[in-house]
Design an enzyme around this catalytic site. Structure first.
Site, PDB file in Angstrom:
ATOM      1  N   ASP A   1       0.869  -1.151   0.132  1.00 57.52           N
ATOM      2  CA  ASP A   1      -0.078   0.140   0.248  1.00 57.52           C
ATOM      3  C   ASP A   1       0.782   1.074  -0.013  1.00 57.52           C
ATOM      4  OD1 ASP A   1      -2.094  -1.683   0.205  1.00 57.52           O
ATOM      5  OD2 ASP A   1      -2.829  -0.940   2.152  1.00 57.52           O
ATOM      6  N   ASP A   2       0.344   2.302  -0.317  1.00 59.67           N
ATOM      7  CA  ASP A   2       0.675   3.769  -0.110  1.00 59.67           C
ATOM      8  C   ASP A   2       1.738   4.158  -1.248  1.00 59.67           C
ATOM      9  OD1 ASP A   2      -0.835   3.430   2.033  1.00 59.67           O
ATOM     10  OD2 ASP A   2       0.941   3.511   3.261  1.00 59.67           O
TER      11      ASP A   2
ATOM     12  N   HIS B   1      -4.578   9.725   0.585  1.00 59.64           N
ATOM     13  CA  HIS B   1      -4.516   8.784   1.449  1.00 59.64           C
ATOM     14  C   HIS B   1      -5.413   9.366   2.635  1.00 59.64           C
ATOM     15  CE1 HIS B   1      -3.460   5.786   4.493  1.00 59.64           C
ATOM     16  NE2 HIS B   1      -3.097   5.107   3.591  1.00 59.64           N
TER      17      HIS B   1
ATOM     18  N   HIS C   1      -5.867   2.588  -4.037  1.00 54.93           N
ATOM     19  CA  HIS C   1      -5.749   2.910  -2.630  1.00 54.93           C
ATOM     20  C   HIS C   1      -6.196   4.449  -2.326  1.00 54.93           C
ATOM     21  CE1 HIS C   1      -4.996   1.857   1.407  1.00 54.93           C
ATOM     22  NE2 HIS C   1      -3.847   2.686   1.551  1.00 54.93           N
TER      23      HIS C   1
ATOM     24  N   HIS D   1       3.930  -1.978   3.261  1.00 49.37           N
ATOM     25  CA  HIS D   1       3.950  -0.408   2.822  1.00 49.37           C
ATOM     26  C   HIS D   1       5.318  -0.217   2.190  1.00 49.37           C
ATOM     27  CE1 HIS D   1       0.978  -1.151   5.980  1.00 49.37           C
ATOM     28  NE2 HIS D   1       0.123  -0.066   5.202  1.00 49.37           N
TER      29      HIS D   1
END
Length: 465
Positions: free
Chosen positions: A69-70, A124, A120, A213
């Site tokens: 993620d991210d 964020h 995603h 991540h």
């Protein structure tokens, strides 16, 4: 002497004002909590606890889904791709649309090396703090950014922090929501490589969806944390290679495997029912919704003003906005008991009709003894078979946001309280459409207030909201 009296009156006024402020603040805080509960807390708990509408864990014993993620991150994502190439591991990257636009070459490399690209959000932000329109824009902008780079529309979506709002449940027609089954808090530097590696190995199962991540730029993350993650992942993949574990991107899982749609365990179901009923007790207390007859608590009620479109009642009267009504609420503990004892929705409707019919004389006597002039009895229900035979006027809810939220709430209620709630929801939608059931107090009293002994009316049952 006059001054003392004035001081007392001034102090008294200040005290009343302070109490009012406390009441307003208390009401505001509870209102915020209720909105959050319905908008994000309950939907998130529901999908996580009952595995509804999301992919969280696969049933295969031969593979692991490794997800990140991210990203993309210009420093760490290329290192991660080199590491995955070293072990010939395919993974899934849930990227931020804004970063994809900033680093298109990295997105292109992810795609060309056989990894899956998912979404995603554009930035964020948690869906709990965004309107449905804002969430849709986040997703649309991300899809457009990624499709422009790799020529394929991404369909896999992981909301930041795994938190959704109630409207995200409608996204299942467009996206496949993916959560995880193993998280090792690799966004923190504390504990370094050994902490991440030991957590991965200690909890490893062959059917996990692991989330890591490849960027440390989000809120709460340490900027250098991905470096520790990469070194720990290197050691972890070496051990997995020795144990002959297989890693596959999520789309390959879904092509090769039929995902098992698990019914929630009995323990999870009982827990959800327990939480739901506890919450309703808090809700009833907050809005002064009380039983009319303590010996027959099938209904809770409150006296309040009606707000809605004019309803033409069967008696020839009209219920207009601003009229006083008794608002009925099913006692859902009793409803859960009736549902559990019924073999079908028809049998449930018959039992409820019998219980309601036996309750109506008590309700009629209660209305007759109220000091306020109440125009009608009013309630919203999804189980309205037989209501007309009892004298109620049944009308549709006006279309709009309130109607949609009410239908969603009642369907969630049916899912939670009914042992086979998931199957019940597969019925035709018109059978699960909420209706307004109304009867004038005059007609109620004429029909049911026959040979009924007066009953004591609890002081708390007489209130105007």
């Amino acid at each position: 002497m006059q001054k003392r009296t004035s001081d007392f009156e001034y102090t008294h006024d200040i005290t009343i004002l302070s109490r009012k402020n406390v009441i307003v603040l208390h009401t505001l805080l509870w209102s915020i909590f209720i909105v959050l509960l319905l908008y994000t807390i309950l939907p998130t708990i529901t999908v996580r606890l009952l595995y509804l509408w999301v992919y969280k864990k696969k049933v295969t014993k031969d593979g692991i889904a490794l997800t990140f993620d991210d990203g993309p991150d210009p420093e760490f994502t290329p290192q991660l791709l080199d590491l995955l190439s070293k072990y010939q591991v395919k993974a899934t990257f849930f990227v931020l649309g804004s970063k994809a636009e900033k680093y298109p070459d990295i997105i292109q490399r992810i795609h060309q090396e056989g990894h899956l690209v998912g979404i995603h959000n554009y930035v964020h932000w948690t869906n709990a703090c965004m309107t449905p329109k804002k969430v849709r824009k986040q997703l649309t902008d991300s899809v457009e950014a990624i499709e422009k780079i790799i020529g394929i529309k991404p369909i896999y979506y992981r909301p930041p922090w795994g938190i959704i709002n109630v409207f995200d449940l409608f996204l299942v027609k467009r996206f496949r929501l993916v959560l995880w089954s193993l998280m090792v808090k690799d966004w923190r530097s504390k504990g370094g490589i050994e902490r991440i590696k030991s957590n991965l190995l200690a909890k490893l199962q062959a059917n996990h969806i692991i989330v890591l991540h490849d960027s440390g730029q989000t809120f709460g993350a340490n900027r250098d944390a991905p470096q520790y993650m990469l070194e720990a992942l290197d050691a972890f993949l070496e051990i997995c290679k020795q144990r002959s574990f297989t890693f596959l991107p999520l789309d390959t899982y879904l092509l090769l495997l039929q995902v098992k749609k698990r019914a929630p365990s009995r323990l999870a179901k009982k827990f959800l029912v327990f939480i739901w009923l506890k919450w309703e007790r808090v809700f009833n207390r907050l809005f002064n919704i009380r039983p009319i007859d303590v010996d027959n608590q099938i209904f809770y009620s409150r006296v309040c003003k009606y707000h809605g479109k004019t309803i033409h009642l069967g008696s020839g009267e009209e219920l207009s906005s601003g009229d006083l009504v008794i608002e009925l609420h099913f006692n859902n503990e009793k409803l859960h008991q009736l549902i559990t004892e019924s073999n079908s929705m028809f049998q449930l409707a018959v039992k409820m009709k019998q219980d309601v019919q036996s309750f109506l004389p008590t309700l009629a006597q209660h209305v007759h003894l109220l000091p306020e002039k109440v125009k009608a009895i009013y309630g919203i229900t999804m189980i309205h078979r037989g209501s007309r035979q009892l004298g109620f006027t049944v009308t549709e809810l006006p279309k709009g946001l309130f109607s949609k939220l009410t239908q969603l709430y009642l369907k969630m209620l049916l899912y939670v309280l009914h042992p086979n709630g998931k199957d019940r929801l597969k019925l035709k939608s018109e059978l699960l459409s909420p209706r307004i059931a109304t009867i004038s107090t005059e007609e109620l009293y004429n029909k049911y207030a026959v040979s009924v002994e007066p009953i004591p009316i609890p002081e708390h049952a007489i209130s105007i909201s």
